[in-house]
Design a protein around this motif. Structure first.
Motif, PDB file in Angstrom:
ATOM      1  N   GLY A   1     -42.999 -12.191   1.543  1.00  0.00           N
ATOM      2  CA  GLY A   1     -42.956 -11.371   0.345  1.00  0.00           C
ATOM      3  C   GLY A   1     -41.718 -11.486  -0.505  1.00  0.00           C
ATOM      4  N   VAL A   2     -40.816 -12.420  -0.186  1.00  0.00           N
ATOM      5  CA  VAL A   2     -39.614 -12.629  -0.991  1.00  0.00           C
ATOM      6  C   VAL A   2     -39.924 -13.685  -2.053  1.00  0.00           C
ATOM      7  N   SER A   3     -39.602 -13.399  -3.291  1.00  0.00           N
ATOM      8  CA  SER A   3     -39.881 -14.381  -4.347  1.00  0.00           C
ATOM      9  C   SER A   3     -38.937 -15.575  -4.224  1.00  0.00           C
ATOM     10  N   GLY A   4     -39.430 -16.720  -4.622  1.00  0.00           N
ATOM     11  CA  GLY A   4     -38.604 -17.919  -4.584  1.00  0.00           C
ATOM     12  C   GLY A   4     -37.378 -17.788  -5.453  1.00  0.00           C
ATOM     13  N   ALA A   5     -37.497 -17.124  -6.593  1.00  0.00           N
ATOM     14  CA  ALA A   5     -36.357 -16.957  -7.493  1.00  0.00           C
ATOM     15  C   ALA A   5     -35.260 -16.115  -6.847  1.00  0.00           C
ATOM     16  N   ILE A   6     -35.653 -15.049  -6.152  1.00  0.00           N
ATOM     17  CA  ILE A   6     -34.669 -14.203  -5.464  1.00  0.00           C
ATOM     18  C   ILE A   6     -33.989 -14.994  -4.358  1.00  0.00           C
ATOM     19  N   PHE A   7     -34.768 -15.755  -3.599  1.00  0.00           N
ATOM     20  CA  PHE A   7     -34.191 -16.542  -2.513  1.00  0.00           C
ATOM     21  C   PHE A   7     -33.163 -17.522  -3.071  1.00  0.00           C
ATOM     22  N   ASP A   8     -33.522 -18.238  -4.115  1.00  0.00           N
ATOM     23  CA  ASP A   8     -32.617 -19.244  -4.672  1.00  0.00           C
ATOM     24  C   ASP A   8     -31.348 -18.601  -5.226  1.00  0.00           C
ATOM     25  N   ARG A   9     -31.492 -17.449  -5.843  1.00  0.00           N
ATOM     26  CA  ARG A   9     -30.318 -16.746  -6.364  1.00  0.00           C
ATOM     27  C   ARG A   9     -29.408 -16.302  -5.227  1.00  0.00           C
ATOM     28  N   ALA A  10     -29.999 -15.811  -4.148  1.00  0.00           N
ATOM     29  CA  ALA A  10     -29.208 -15.325  -3.017  1.00  0.00           C
ATOM     30  C   ALA A  10     -28.460 -16.451  -2.330  1.00  0.00           C
ATOM     31  N   PHE A  11     -29.075 -17.625  -2.238  1.00  0.00           N
ATOM     32  CA  PHE A  11     -28.464 -18.750  -1.510  1.00  0.00           C
ATOM     33  C   PHE A  11     -27.652 -19.676  -2.407  1.00  0.00           C
ATOM     34  N   ALA A  12     -27.540 -19.358  -3.679  1.00  0.00           N
ATOM     35  CA  ALA A  12     -26.713 -20.188  -4.557  1.00  0.00           C
ATOM     36  C   ALA A  12     -25.267 -20.163  -4.058  1.00  0.00           C
ATOM     37  N   GLY A  13     -24.715 -21.320  -3.762  1.00  0.00           N
ATOM     38  CA  GLY A  13     -23.353 -21.409  -3.252  1.00  0.00           C
ATOM     39  C   GLY A  13     -23.226 -21.281  -1.750  1.00  0.00           C
ATOM     40  N   VAL A  14     -24.297 -20.935  -1.055  1.00  0.00           N
ATOM     41  CA  VAL A  14     -24.260 -20.861   0.414  1.00  0.00           C
ATOM     42  C   VAL A  14     -24.632 -22.240   0.947  1.00  0.00           C
ATOM     43  N   THR A  15     -23.645 -23.066   1.162  1.00  0.00           N
ATOM     44  CA  THR A  15     -23.880 -24.471   1.505  1.00  0.00           C
ATOM     45  C   THR A  15     -23.570 -24.810   2.952  1.00  0.00           C
ATOM     46  N   SER A  16     -22.941 -23.877   3.673  1.00  0.00           N
ATOM     47  CA  SER A  16     -22.573 -24.157   5.065  1.00  0.00           C
ATOM     48  C   SER A  16     -22.498 -22.850   5.832  1.00  0.00           C
ATOM     49  N   PRO A  17     -22.645 -22.899   7.147  1.00  0.00           N
ATOM     50  CA  PRO A  17     -22.483 -21.679   7.949  1.00  0.00           C
ATOM     51  C   PRO A  17     -21.032 -21.222   7.951  1.00  0.00           C
ATOM     52  N   ASP A  18     -20.811 -19.974   8.302  1.00  0.00           N
ATOM     53  CA  ASP A  18     -19.472 -19.379   8.339  1.00  0.00           C
ATOM     54  C   ASP A  18     -18.939 -19.445   9.767  1.00  0.00           C
ATOM     55  N   PRO A  19     -17.946 -20.310  10.044  1.00  0.00           N
ATOM     56  CA  PRO A  19     -17.453 -20.454  11.420  1.00  0.00           C
ATOM     57  C   PRO A  19     -16.789 -19.194  11.958  1.00  0.00           C
ATOM     58  N   GLU A  20     -16.215 -18.383  11.085  1.00  0.00           N
ATOM     59  CA  GLU A  20     -15.593 -17.144  11.559  1.00  0.00           C
ATOM     60  C   GLU A  20     -16.639 -16.169  12.078  1.00  0.00           C
ATOM     61  N   VAL A  21     -17.808 -16.163  11.484  1.00  0.00           N
ATOM     62  CA  VAL A  21     -18.889 -15.297  11.966  1.00  0.00           C
ATOM     63  C   VAL A  21     -19.252 -15.659  13.400  1.00  0.00           C
ATOM     64  N   LEU A  22     -19.345 -16.941  13.678  1.00  0.00           N
ATOM     65  CA  LEU A  22     -19.699 -17.374  15.040  1.00  0.00           C
ATOM     66  C   LEU A  22     -18.601 -17.029  16.031  1.00  0.00           C
ATOM     67  N   GLU A  23     -17.356 -17.130  15.605  1.00  0.00           N
ATOM     68  CA  GLU A  23     -16.260 -16.776  16.498  1.00  0.00           C
ATOM     69  C   GLU A  23     -16.254 -15.283  16.779  1.00  0.00           C
ATOM     70  N   LEU A  24     -16.486 -14.479  15.757  1.00  0.00           N
ATOM     71  CA  LEU A  24     -16.539 -13.039  15.950  1.00  0.00           C
ATOM     72  C   LEU A  24     -17.722 -12.639  16.825  1.00  0.00           C
ATOM     73  N   ALA A  25     -18.822 -13.352  16.695  1.00  0.00           N
ATOM     74  CA  ALA A  25     -19.992 -13.060  17.522  1.00  0.00           C
ATOM     75  C   ALA A  25     -19.728 -13.354  18.991  1.00  0.00           C
ATOM     76  N   ARG A  26     -18.875 -14.332  19.262  1.00  0.00           N
ATOM     77  CA  ARG A  26     -18.584 -14.704  20.654  1.00  0.00           C
ATOM     78  C   ARG A  26     -17.540 -13.805  21.291  1.00  0.00           C
ATOM     79  N   ASN A  27     -16.715 -13.166  20.475  1.00  0.00           N
ATOM     80  CA  ASN A  27     -15.581 -12.423  21.016  1.00  0.00           C
ATOM     81  C   ASN A  27     -15.607 -10.999  20.504  1.00  0.00           C
ATOM     82  N   GLN A  28     -16.098 -10.097  21.345  1.00  0.00           N
ATOM     83  CA  GLN A  28     -16.149  -8.683  20.999  1.00  0.00           C
ATOM     84  C   GLN A  28     -15.504  -7.877  22.128  1.00  0.00           C
ATOM     85  N   PRO A  29     -14.174  -7.910  22.210  1.00  0.00           N
ATOM     86  CA  PRO A  29     -13.494  -7.290  23.350  1.00  0.00           C
ATOM     87  C   PRO A  29     -13.671  -5.790  23.434  1.00  0.00           C
TER      88      PRO A  29
END
Length: 409
Positions: free
Chosen positions: A52-80
């Motif tokens: 149910g997500v329009s293609g236009a909304i998807f493209d607008r949301a992902f504009a400039g999102v060209t790679s994963p965020d490595p800090e997110v993965l590090e934070l996900a692995r380390n939650q002391p």
């Protein structure tokens, strides 16, 4: 639930050296890594549009999102914080600052809190405590080290974190639908590494279910509207079964030399076996069902928790979290501190003393983080290093003993 993974902003206040190193390494990674992510984005576009997500909304949301965020993965692995001692969790959540700011916010937002209580029946001090723990009364929303692009964070988890893949995919679709509904634009769809958003840290599916337009402007804006954020938190609790006018629980004193039954009994039954309120007052509703919670065993504080305690766990499914909300709310309301404190292997510092310790650590070249009065991983590592230099046991504890020695230098 407001979130199903550790998305609170408080969990970000940690040492970031490894994450920064990962980010630098990612910039030097060959182009095929980004190409793989872009292929995944293309495949997920079909999933989103079929939901149910329009293609236009998807493209607008992902504009400039060209790679994963490595800090997110590090934070996900380390939650002391999940393995932290009990006292450490509560010392960081219930401080002179959080109580004082809560009382100031109660005055500043009195009309909003009046309306929230009238509409949802949730005590204002509970709402204020949630706001404090989730975003420090909104302060964390202005920290660029914490606030992230939700679309990039969730797509990173959906793409590369197998444990959170299903969760992240569902939250990403929900986030795209929030954009599609027009409550917020792409530039303001921000939040934590795990997708928790706004003053009161709702994940996207929780936002869809419980967010409300409290200020009446036609949008449910938990990022910029304090009334919307506080009303949404109260609505979540009420819709899950919050009982207006009922307490979350009571600190109690345990009689010596006897064992206690597991499970729930009435407050009258608990009192009959010697479990009484720490302040000496009677239980207001003797027939209410209650369960005993002792997070540090018999030697620590003890609590009889009621139905509303479990409603707080609908916000975050953790005994520590629910207790922190309840205890902070009680202190904001002026009910005082615990009669029996948590067991610490050192003498606790006040909030101002903790800030002083951080300043002294910084002056000695051991700490370059925020002077925020909260002891996170960066502060503890700095303390350990300084303790080692001073010939003390490097336990990382923010103790009165360490501060006293530093003052003498």
């Amino acid at each position: 639930m407001a979130k199903t993974t550790a998305g609170r902003f408080s969990s970000f206040l940690r040492a970031t050296g490894v994450a920064i190193a990962l980010a630098a390494a990612a910039q030097a990674t060959p182009a095929f890594a980004d190409a793989q992510f872009q292929r995944w984005v293309g495949q997920f576009r079909a999933t989103a549009t079929s939901n149910g997500v329009s293609g236009a909304i998807f493209d607008r949301a992902f504009a400039g999102v060209t790679s994963p965020d490595p800090e997110v993965l590090e934070l996900a692995r380390n939650q002391p914080e999940f393995n932290a001692p009990v006292w450490q969790y509560f010392d960081n959540q219930i401080t002179d600052e959080s109580v004082g700011n809560g009382r100031r916010m109660a005055q500043q937002h009195r009309r909003t809190l009046d309306a929230v209580e009238q509409r949802f029946g949730v005590d204002r001090n509970i709402v204020l405590a949630i706001w404090s723990i989730e975003s420090r009364y909104g302060e964390a929303l202005n920290n660029p080290r914490i606030v992230r692009n939700i679309v990039r964070s969730l797509s990173t988890l959906a793409y590369a974190d197998r444990r959170r893949q299903k969760f992240a995919r569902s939250q990403l679709i929900a986030a795209l639908k929030i954009l599609q509904n027009g409550d917020v634009d792409v530039s303001h769809l921000t939040g934590s590494w795990a997708g928790a958003m706004g003053h009161t840290q709702f994940i996207p599916t929780s936002y869809q279910t419980w967010a409300v337009d409290m200020d009446g402007n036609g949008k449910r804006d938990i990022w910029n509207s304090v009334p919307d954020a506080l009303g949404s938190a109260a609505n979540l609790l009420r819709q899950n079964g919050w009982r207006p006018g009922h307490a979350w629980g009571y600190e109690v004193v345990l009689p010596q030399g006897r064992k206690f039954p597991a499970g729930r009994m009435t407050l009258a039954q608990w009192q009959a076996i010697g479990v009484v309120r720490a302040n000496g007052q009677a239980y207001p509703r003797a027939n209410d069902q209650a369960e005993l919670k002792v997070l540090e065993g018999r030697d620590g504080p003890a609590f009889l928790v009621l139905h509303n305690f479990n409603m707080l766990k609908r916000y975050n499914n953790s005994d520590r979290y629910a207790l922190a909300v309840g205890l902070l709310a009680d202190q904001i309301a002026g009910h005082g501190q615990l009669s029996r404190d948590w067991n610490r292997p050192f003498t606790r510092l006040s909030f101002n003393e903790t800030q002083e310790l951080q300043k002294r650590l910084s002056a000695h070249g051991y700490y370059d983080g925020e002077i925020d009065g909260r002891i996170g991983p960066a502060s503890r590592e700095a303390i350990k290093a300084l303790q080692g230099r001073m010939g003390m046991s490097p336990d990382g504890h923010p103790s009165k003993e360490l501060l006293t020695r530093l003052r003498g230098q």
